[in-house]
Enzyme design. Structure first.
Site, PDB file in Angstrom:
ATOM      1  N   GLU A 245       0.880  -1.174   0.000  1.00 22.03           N
ATOM      2  CA  GLU A 245       0.000   0.000   0.000  1.00 22.03           C
ATOM      3  C   GLU A 245       0.907   1.210   0.000  1.00 22.03           C
ATOM      4  O   GLU A 245       1.506   1.563   1.006  1.00 22.03           O
ATOM      5  CB  GLU A 245      -0.920  -0.033   1.223  1.00 22.03           C
ATOM      6  CG  GLU A 245      -2.124   0.889   1.091  1.00 22.03           C
ATOM      7  CD  GLU A 245      -1.970   2.166   1.880  1.00 22.03           C
ATOM      8  OE1 GLU A 245      -1.652   3.198   1.246  1.00 22.03           O
ATOM      9  OE2 GLU A 245      -2.156   2.145   3.102  1.00 22.03           O
ATOM     10  N   CYS A 279      -2.347   9.346   3.023  1.00 21.83           N
ATOM     11  CA  CYS A 279      -2.155   8.939   1.630  1.00 21.83           C
ATOM     12  C   CYS A 279      -3.459   8.983   0.854  1.00 21.83           C
ATOM     13  O   CYS A 279      -3.454   9.159  -0.363  1.00 21.83           O
ATOM     14  CB  CYS A 279      -1.553   7.543   1.561  1.00 21.83           C
ATOM     15  SG  CYS A 279      -2.632   6.267   2.172  1.00 21.83           S
TER      16      CYS A 279
END
Length: 502
Positions: A245, A279
């Protein structure tokens, strides 16, 4: 969620945990060298036999006990998160709350989603029974980030545990105490379990590299794209599968029919909450020309009153990783140099570890502020002539993690056109709070998914089993005893089964 990592200079044997607001040393931890990493993985390997042998119901019980322990210790834990990570106490509690929701979902859904299932064998293999069973991978190595040091790694830890794996967790060097608290709570809640079900190893990049090269069965990593690529290359040496990720440069589209005030409120929060160190937060906005002036004015109005700090009145805290401050400064300066306008803040907004909100409008799409992950409390807003242009620009990024769309009538249709892993319509970040929805990206944003059913399946391997229940005379297809008459029958049967479609 994601970060841009560096490896700070430190003594060879001790890691210092530091308050990012003051620089005060909170605690020190022994650094795990290669031998210590191998020992932790070996301990997890031994415990894996016991943990995997438990029923789904028993693992559920242990995971929910862990949740209850975290709730009981939540005041102490959120104080630690505030001190070591920098985020306000309320934000620390919200992060813990989200992690608890995901622990509960994984614990309660693993049995339904991963239990053995019967599979139809088909006409030609009707004398067989077919089963699909899911096996735990074994030992999962998790390398976590510092920006959401509980919620994000938990997306791998809780789901891996629920699927029957043991976990060796390397928390970020910027949130080491938090990671250890998380694992210690699991042990306190389940004293009867063997050592090694959930272990932590502490250190810098070298410790993480040792974990990648160790005898783990999968690596789950959250961090920068550059580091993710290095981990993937190292893992390839042993064919260790990876779940990555990585970065995001998340776009928001504000259509002409949007609720402008709601969109501005969401963008203002999504761009600056957690100091912009999210993010899946808001970094780019594409707003229809018809509502541009109202939208920009509203975002500026909201953020003019938002201030960082470390006291109870602060909207968000300091930059957790000192080196990120220079990246934010560089992106702001590059945006202004390439024709952008700061309608709020600018380079002067950077004040030590605290950065005040910065709003940049009509910035060149090739500037670093638009093309690269900034990871600070800044946002770029670009005027577009309609949804088509907004979608084209949103999809132009090498990243594809998440997005948001504001439109009263066409939000879902616009969302479906975006090349990302997750989208919120008329909200931001809502998908992250819904445990059943998987999270992850495309392109430079990573590989694989955490959360939801795909998140559980990341940590199992399918085992297909075919059991012959009885033999059919003359129909031994998988044998040299197969007869000519059997083949003649098959040549008549196959066209009947598969050759009649027009």
């Amino acid at each position: 969620m994601t970060t841009t990592e560096t490896t700070p200079t430190a003594p060879d044997t001790l890691l210092k945990s530091v308050d990012p607001a003051t620089g005060e040393v909170i605690a020190t931890y022994p650094i795990a060298d290669e031998d210590a990493v191998r020992a932790a993985v070996a301990k997890a390997r031994t415990a894996a036999a016991t943990w995997a042998a438990l029923s789904f119901d028993d693992r559920r019980k242990h995971l929910l006990r862990w949740s209850s322990r975290l709730v009981a210790d939540s005041e102490e834990f959120t104080q630690l998160i505030h001190k070591e990570n920098g985020k306000p106490l309320d934000d620390a509690f919200l992060e813990l709350m989200l992690a608890l929701e995901h622990i509960a979902w994984a614990a309660k859904n693993a049995k339904k989603l991963l239990s053995p299932k019967k599979v139809s064998p088909g006409v030609l293999m009707s004398n067989f029974g077919a089963r699909l069973e899911q096996r735990p991978l074994g030992v999962i190595g998790v390398i976590g980030p510092w920006n959401y040091p509980v919620y994000t790694p938990n997306g791998s830890i809780a789901y891996a545990l629920a699927a029957g794996n043991t976990v060796v967790f390397k928390p970020s060097e910027f949130s080491t105490g938090i990671g250890n608290f998380l694992a210690d709570a699991f042990k306190k809640a389940n004293p009867e379990l063997p050592e090694g079900v959930f272990e932590t190893i502490n250190g810098y990049g070298a410790t993480g590299a040792a974990l990648v090269k160790s005898d783990v069965d999968k690596i789950a990593f959250t961090g920068s794209t550059a580091t993710g690529k290095r981990i993937m290359a190292a893992a390839a040496e042993n064919l260790t599968p990876v779940l990555l990720e990585c970065g995001g440069k998340d776009a928001v589209i504000v259509a002409g029919d949007a609720d402008v005030k709601a969109a501005a409120d969401a963008v203002a929060w999504g761009a600056t909450a957690n100091s912009g160190q999210t993010c899946a937060g808001v970094e780019r906005v594409y707003v229809d020309r018809s509502v541009r002036e109202e939208f920009v004015a509203e975002v500026k109005r909201i953020l003019s009153d938002i201030k960082p700090g470390s006291d109870d009145k602060a909207a968000y805290g300091p930059m957790t990783m000192p080196s990120q401050i220079d990246i934010v400064r560089r992106h702001i300066e590059d945006a202004l140099k390439k024709g952008g306008t700061a309608v709020l803040g600018g380079p002067e907004s950077i004040k030590g570890p605290f950065i005040e909100p910065v709003v940049l409008v009509d910035v060149d799409e090739d500037s670093e502020a638009v093309a690269e992950e900034t990871f600070g409390p800044t946002v770029t807003i670009r005027t577009v002539d309609g949804v088509d242009e907004a979608v084209e620009l949103a999809n132009k990024s090498k990243y594809g993690l998440s997005s948001a769309v504001y439109s009263k009538k066409n939000g879902l249709d616009i969302a479906r056109r975006l090349r990302v892993g997750a989208t919120s319509v008329n909200s931001v970040l809502a998908f992250a709070a819904i445990p059943g929805l998987p999270f992850g990206g495309v392109g430079d944003s990573g590989i694989g998914r955490i959360h939801g059913e795909p998140g559980l399946r990341e940590f199992v391997r399918p085992h297909s089993i075919a059991v012959q229940r009885f033999t059919v005379p003359g129909m031994a297809l998988l044998s040299y005893t197969r007869t000519d008459s059997t083949m003649k029958l098959l040549r008549k049967l196959v066209p009947f089964l598969h050759g009649r479609h027009k």
